[in-house]
Design a protein around this motif. Structure first.
Motif, PDB file in Angstrom:
ATOM      1  N   MET A   1       0.829  -1.194   0.000  1.00  0.00           N
ATOM      2  CA  MET A   1       0.000   0.000   0.000  1.00  0.00           C
ATOM      3  C   MET A   1       0.877   1.263   0.000  1.00  0.00           C
ATOM      4  SD  MET A   1      -2.840   1.209   2.740  1.00  0.00           S
ATOM      5  CE  MET A   1      -1.536   1.298   3.914  1.00  0.00           C
ATOM      6  N   TYR A   2       0.415   2.242  -0.758  1.00  0.00           N
ATOM      7  CA  TYR A   2       1.200   3.462  -0.916  1.00  0.00           C
ATOM      8  C   TYR A   2       0.793   4.485   0.143  1.00  0.00           C
ATOM      9  CZ  TYR A   2       3.330   7.329  -3.385  1.00  0.00           C
ATOM     10  OH  TYR A   2       4.098   8.400  -3.717  1.00  0.00           O
ATOM     11  N   ILE A   3       1.804   5.047   0.844  1.00  0.00           N
ATOM     12  CA  ILE A   3       1.486   6.019   1.891  1.00  0.00           C
ATOM     13  C   ILE A   3       2.209   7.332   1.636  1.00  0.00           C
ATOM     14  CG2 ILE A   3       1.730   6.583   4.351  1.00  0.00           C
ATOM     15  CD1 ILE A   3       1.481   3.796   5.087  1.00  0.00           C
ATOM     16  N   SER A   4       1.511   8.447   1.767  1.00  0.00           N
ATOM     17  CA  SER A   4       2.227   9.719   1.870  1.00  0.00           C
ATOM     18  C   SER A   4       1.580  10.554   2.975  1.00  0.00           C
ATOM     19  CB  SER A   4       2.278  10.474   0.539  1.00  0.00           C
ATOM     20  OG  SER A   4       1.017  10.529  -0.029  1.00  0.00           O
ATOM     21  N   VAL A   5       2.472  11.081   3.808  1.00  0.00           N
ATOM     22  CA  VAL A   5       2.023  11.845   4.972  1.00  0.00           C
ATOM     23  C   VAL A   5       2.554  13.268   4.834  1.00  0.00           C
ATOM     24  CG1 VAL A   5       2.069  11.987   7.494  1.00  0.00           C
ATOM     25  CG2 VAL A   5       2.206   9.735   6.381  1.00  0.00           C
ATOM     26  N   ALA A   6       1.661  14.238   5.002  1.00  0.00           N
ATOM     27  CA  ALA A   6       2.053  15.654   4.904  1.00  0.00           C
ATOM     28  C   ALA A   6       1.988  16.297   6.280  1.00  0.00           C
ATOM     29  CB  ALA A   6       1.095  16.375   3.951  1.00  0.00           C
ATOM     30  N   ALA A 114       8.051  12.011  -4.060  1.00  0.00           N
ATOM     31  CA  ALA A 114       6.866  11.346  -3.500  1.00  0.00           C
ATOM     32  C   ALA A 114       6.276  10.305  -4.457  1.00  0.00           C
ATOM     33  CB  ALA A 114       5.808  12.389  -3.139  1.00  0.00           C
ATOM     34  N   TYR A 115       6.536  10.452  -5.780  1.00  0.00           N
ATOM     35  CA  TYR A 115       6.054   9.441  -6.720  1.00  0.00           C
ATOM     36  C   TYR A 115       6.824   8.143  -6.543  1.00  0.00           C
ATOM     37  CZ  TYR A 115       3.492  12.974  -9.405  1.00  0.00           C
ATOM     38  OH  TYR A 115       2.636  13.964  -9.789  1.00  0.00           O
ATOM     39  N   ILE A 120       7.146  10.776   4.219  1.00  0.00           N
ATOM     40  CA  ILE A 120       6.565  11.755   5.128  1.00  0.00           C
ATOM     41  C   ILE A 120       7.313  13.046   4.802  1.00  0.00           C
ATOM     42  CG2 ILE A 120       8.112  11.057   7.056  1.00  0.00           C
ATOM     43  CD1 ILE A 120       5.719  11.952   8.907  1.00  0.00           C
ATOM     44  N   MET A 121       6.545  14.085   4.487  1.00  0.00           N
ATOM     45  CA  MET A 121       7.175  15.317   4.009  1.00  0.00           C
ATOM     46  C   MET A 121       6.701  16.460   4.894  1.00  0.00           C
ATOM     47  SD  MET A 121       6.949  16.601   0.078  1.00  0.00           S
ATOM     48  CE  MET A 121       7.725  15.242  -0.743  1.00  0.00           C
ATOM     49  N   ASP A 122       7.631  17.294   5.330  1.00  0.00           N
ATOM     50  CA  ASP A 122       7.178  18.439   6.129  1.00  0.00           C
ATOM     51  C   ASP A 122       7.573  19.758   5.484  1.00  0.00           C
ATOM     52  OD1 ASP A 122       9.820  18.849   6.801  1.00  0.00           O
ATOM     53  OD2 ASP A 122       9.544  18.668   8.952  1.00  0.00           O
ATOM     54  N   GLY A 123       6.793  20.793   5.791  1.00  0.00           N
ATOM     55  CA  GLY A 123       7.056  22.103   5.193  1.00  0.00           C
ATOM     56  C   GLY A 123       5.961  23.094   5.513  1.00  0.00           C
ATOM     57  N   ARG A 124       5.618  23.920   4.515  1.00  0.00           N
ATOM     58  CA  ARG A 124       4.583  24.938   4.709  1.00  0.00           C
ATOM     59  C   ARG A 124       3.417  24.753   3.744  1.00  0.00           C
ATOM     60  NH1 ARG A 124       8.463  25.404   7.458  1.00  0.00           N
ATOM     61  NH2 ARG A 124       9.224  27.242   8.586  1.00  0.00           N
ATOM     62  N   ASP A 125       3.698  24.103   2.598  1.00  0.00           N
ATOM     63  CA  ASP A 125       2.684  24.007   1.539  1.00  0.00           C
ATOM     64  C   ASP A 125       2.499  22.556   1.099  1.00  0.00           C
ATOM     65  OD1 ASP A 125       5.198  23.646   0.525  1.00  0.00           O
ATOM     66  OD2 ASP A 125       4.892  24.828  -1.289  1.00  0.00           O
ATOM     67  N   ILE A 126       2.801  21.623   1.985  1.00  0.00           N
ATOM     68  CA  ILE A 126       2.749  20.214   1.570  1.00  0.00           C
ATOM     69  C   ILE A 126       1.296  19.756   1.383  1.00  0.00           C
ATOM     70  CG2 ILE A 126       3.588  17.865   2.041  1.00  0.00           C
ATOM     71  CD1 ILE A 126       5.771  20.106   1.726  1.00  0.00           C
ATOM     72  N   GLY A 127       0.468  20.012   2.386  1.00  0.00           N
ATOM     73  CA  GLY A 127      -0.934  19.586   2.296  1.00  0.00           C
ATOM     74  C   GLY A 127      -1.751  20.402   1.306  1.00  0.00           C
ATOM     75  N   LEU A 131       1.571  17.869  -1.915  1.00  0.00           N
ATOM     76  CA  LEU A 131       0.876  16.573  -1.842  1.00  0.00           C
ATOM     77  C   LEU A 131      -0.607  16.828  -1.552  1.00  0.00           C
ATOM     78  CD1 LEU A 131       3.428  14.539   0.351  1.00  0.00           C
ATOM     79  CD2 LEU A 131       3.281  14.621  -2.137  1.00  0.00           C
ATOM     80  N   LYS A 132      -1.237  17.544  -2.467  1.00  0.00           N
ATOM     81  CA  LYS A 132      -2.635  17.943  -2.272  1.00  0.00           C
ATOM     82  C   LYS A 132      -3.540  16.739  -2.026  1.00  0.00           C
ATOM     83  CE  LYS A 132      -3.277  21.091  -5.522  1.00  0.00           C
ATOM     84  NZ  LYS A 132      -3.803  21.924  -6.551  1.00  0.00           N
ATOM     85  N   ASP A 133      -3.162  15.582  -2.643  1.00  0.00           N
ATOM     86  CA  ASP A 133      -4.029  14.404  -2.524  1.00  0.00           C
ATOM     87  C   ASP A 133      -3.598  13.457  -1.417  1.00  0.00           C
ATOM     88  OD1 ASP A 133      -5.505  15.314  -4.667  1.00  0.00           O
ATOM     89  OD2 ASP A 133      -4.125  14.395  -6.124  1.00  0.00           O
ATOM     90  N   ALA A 134      -2.634  13.872  -0.601  1.00  0.00           N
ATOM     91  CA  ALA A 134      -2.181  12.966   0.472  1.00  0.00           C
ATOM     92  C   ALA A 134      -3.361  12.619   1.377  1.00  0.00           C
ATOM     93  CB  ALA A 134      -1.075  13.633   1.287  1.00  0.00           C
TER      94      ALA A 134
END
Ligand code: DC
Length: 221
Positions: A1-6, A114-115, A120-127, A131-134
């Motif tokens: 399963m593919y996971i991305s966390v913002a 992320a592709y 797990i990505m941190d920042g200011r504009d990740i979500g 990674l709008k679809d995270a």
């Protein structure tokens, strides 16, 4: 399963400490996007390229090969992890991070990472942008005074003395620039879970986030 966390939030909210622990726990690649903006700032400063010289900053940004090795950022073969944390870089990074062209170069790089991996990505504009679809988005906050205290402690642990008021003012200034810039300002994605870490320990925040991730894994397996 593919996971991305913002994980988004202001400077000093504990994003990188928390993201590191979660990355270890769930075997995710940790991508600290603030480090990438810091790298552009450091390299520009080394080459005497002012942030107003957008063309040169972009040329330089495009010439940087960046990748993460564990928590370390390697740029053109050099480990710049410690140097990008200096007060000088901290005081200048917002100016470079405001340049829309720089943002679009770095956002593309981050999306490519992320592709390829569970991240797990941190920042200011990740979500909101990167990674709008995270499926898992968190917005980590804490009072400015609490964040300044934490930053001072981090410097102290490295044997560097810094004035609390300078760090607090820097945080307030950066908050303002980050939330008021025209391009991709810091803001909570509507579907992000907000966590105020002012009164929570690191492990309490990690537990809250881990519970959400575990729930997601259970529901999607
Ligand atoms: O998280 P940090 O303090 O290392 O970030 C450094 C700077 O980069 C900060 O001023 C905000 C900016 N930044 C950004 O604009 N977008 C991101 N995704 C990450 C950081």
């Amino acid at each position: 399963m593919y996971i991305s966390v913002a994980i988004d939030g202001p400077a000093g909210a504990g994003k990188s400490t928390i993201a590191n622990i979660i990355a270890d726990r769930f075997k995710l690649m940790y991508i600290n996007t603030g480090s990438m903006y810091r790298a552009v700032t450091l390299m520009s400063m080394r080459n005497n390229i002012n942030f107003s010289n957008v063309r040169e900053v972009c040329r330089l940004t495009n010439s940087l090969e960046m990748h993460f090795e564990n928590d370390n950022l390697i740029v053109n073969g050099e480990d710049i992890t410690d140097e990008i944390r200096s007060l000088e870089v901290s005081n200048n990074v917002s100016n470079y991070a405001t340049i829309p062209e720089v943002r679009s170069i770095l956002v593309k790089l981050q999306q490519n990472m992320a592709y390829k991996y569970n991240v797990i990505m941190d920042g200011r504009d990740i979500g909101t942008v990167v990674l709008k679809d995270a499926p898992l988005k968190f917005f980590l906050t804490a009072r400015a005074e609490e964040r300044a205290k934490r930053r001072c402690k981090e410097f102290e642990e490295k044997g560097i003395y810094v004035e609390y008021n300078n760090v607090l003012n820097d945080i307030i200034k950066r908050d303002y620039i980050d939330t008021h810039r025209e391009n991709n300002p810091l803001c909570k994605a509507t579907d992000a879970i907000e966590i105020d870490s002012s009164k929570l320990s690191i492990s309490e925040v990690v537990d809250v986030i881990s519970n959400y991730i575990n729930e997601y894994i259970k529901e999607n397996n």
